[in-house]
Design an enzyme around this catalytic site. Structure first.
Site, PDB file in Angstrom:
ATOM      1  N   HIS A  10      74.319  57.649   8.804  1.00 36.76           N
ATOM      2  CA  HIS A  10      74.557  58.318  10.011  1.00 36.76           C
ATOM      3  C   HIS A  10      76.325  58.947   9.845  1.00 36.76           C
ATOM      4  O   HIS A  10      76.795  58.347   9.020  1.00 36.76           O
ATOM      5  CB  HIS A  10      74.710  57.552  11.376  1.00 36.76           C
ATOM      6  CG  HIS A  10      75.482  56.389  11.432  1.00 36.76           C
ATOM      7  ND1 HIS A  10      75.146  54.921  10.709  1.00 36.76           N
ATOM      8  CD2 HIS A  10      76.530  56.175  12.007  1.00 36.76           C
ATOM      9  CE1 HIS A  10      76.131  54.325  10.976  1.00 36.76           C
ATOM     10  NE2 HIS A  10      76.898  55.032  11.670  1.00 36.76           N
ATOM     11  N   HIS A  12      79.885  59.451  12.483  1.00 40.19           N
ATOM     12  CA  HIS A  12      80.616  59.408  13.531  1.00 40.19           C
ATOM     13  C   HIS A  12      81.741  60.661  13.445  1.00 40.19           C
ATOM     14  O   HIS A  12      82.378  60.476  12.513  1.00 40.19           O
ATOM     15  CB  HIS A  12      81.200  58.221  13.906  1.00 40.19           C
ATOM     16  CG  HIS A  12      79.990  57.212  14.232  1.00 40.19           C
ATOM     17  ND1 HIS A  12      80.506  55.749  14.314  1.00 40.19           N
ATOM     18  CD2 HIS A  12      78.899  57.216  14.790  1.00 40.19           C
ATOM     19  CE1 HIS A  12      79.398  55.252  14.772  1.00 40.19           C
ATOM     20  NE2 HIS A  12      78.380  56.122  15.054  1.00 40.19           N
ATOM     21  N   TYR A  75      87.598  53.300  16.550  1.00 42.28           N
ATOM     22  CA  TYR A  75      86.307  52.948  16.374  1.00 42.28           C
ATOM     23  C   TYR A  75      85.422  53.864  15.440  1.00 42.28           C
ATOM     24  O   TYR A  75      84.773  53.506  14.422  1.00 42.28           O
ATOM     25  CB  TYR A  75      85.529  52.771  17.733  1.00 42.28           C
ATOM     26  CG  TYR A  75      84.165  52.821  17.608  1.00 42.28           C
ATOM     27  CD1 TYR A  75      83.445  51.578  17.492  1.00 42.28           C
ATOM     28  CD2 TYR A  75      82.888  53.772  17.466  1.00 42.28           C
ATOM     29  CE1 TYR A  75      82.268  51.563  17.405  1.00 42.28           C
ATOM     30  CE2 TYR A  75      81.771  53.909  17.530  1.00 42.28           C
ATOM     31  CZ  TYR A  75      81.449  52.531  17.310  1.00 42.28           C
ATOM     32  OH  TYR A  75      80.058  52.334  17.226  1.00 42.28           O
TER      33      TYR A  75
END
Length: 82
Positions: A10, A12, A75
């Site tokens: 994935h 981000h 994050y």
């Protein structure tokens, strides 16, 4: 692009976009352009039938950031450390 972190399964990223640009339009452009580039650079990816000849999955997750911008940026940046 404010922050980007690519994982094996994935991605981000934190972006800042103007209000006139829709999120779905941006995601569509990012997914479309990166898929084209990846299939051009790595033609063998097209033979991976388990992807159904698609590079990206259908969905995506979006959230807005207000006062927590720095927290969200960290994050995203350190996602692989978790």
């Amino acid at each position: 692009m404010v922050e980007l972190n690519v994982q094996p399964d994935h991605v981000h990223f934190l972006v800042k976009i103007p209000p006139k640009l829709s999120v779905s339009s941006l995601v569509g452009q990012v997914k479309g352009k990166t898929a084209i580039l990846m299939f051009q650079k790595y033609p063998d990816l097209r033979t991976k039938r388990y992807w159904g000849n698609h590079f990206w999955s259908v969905g995506y997750y979006v959230d807005t950031v207000g006062m927590d911008t720095e927290t969200i940026r960290k994050y995203v940046k350190y996602q692989d450390k978790k």
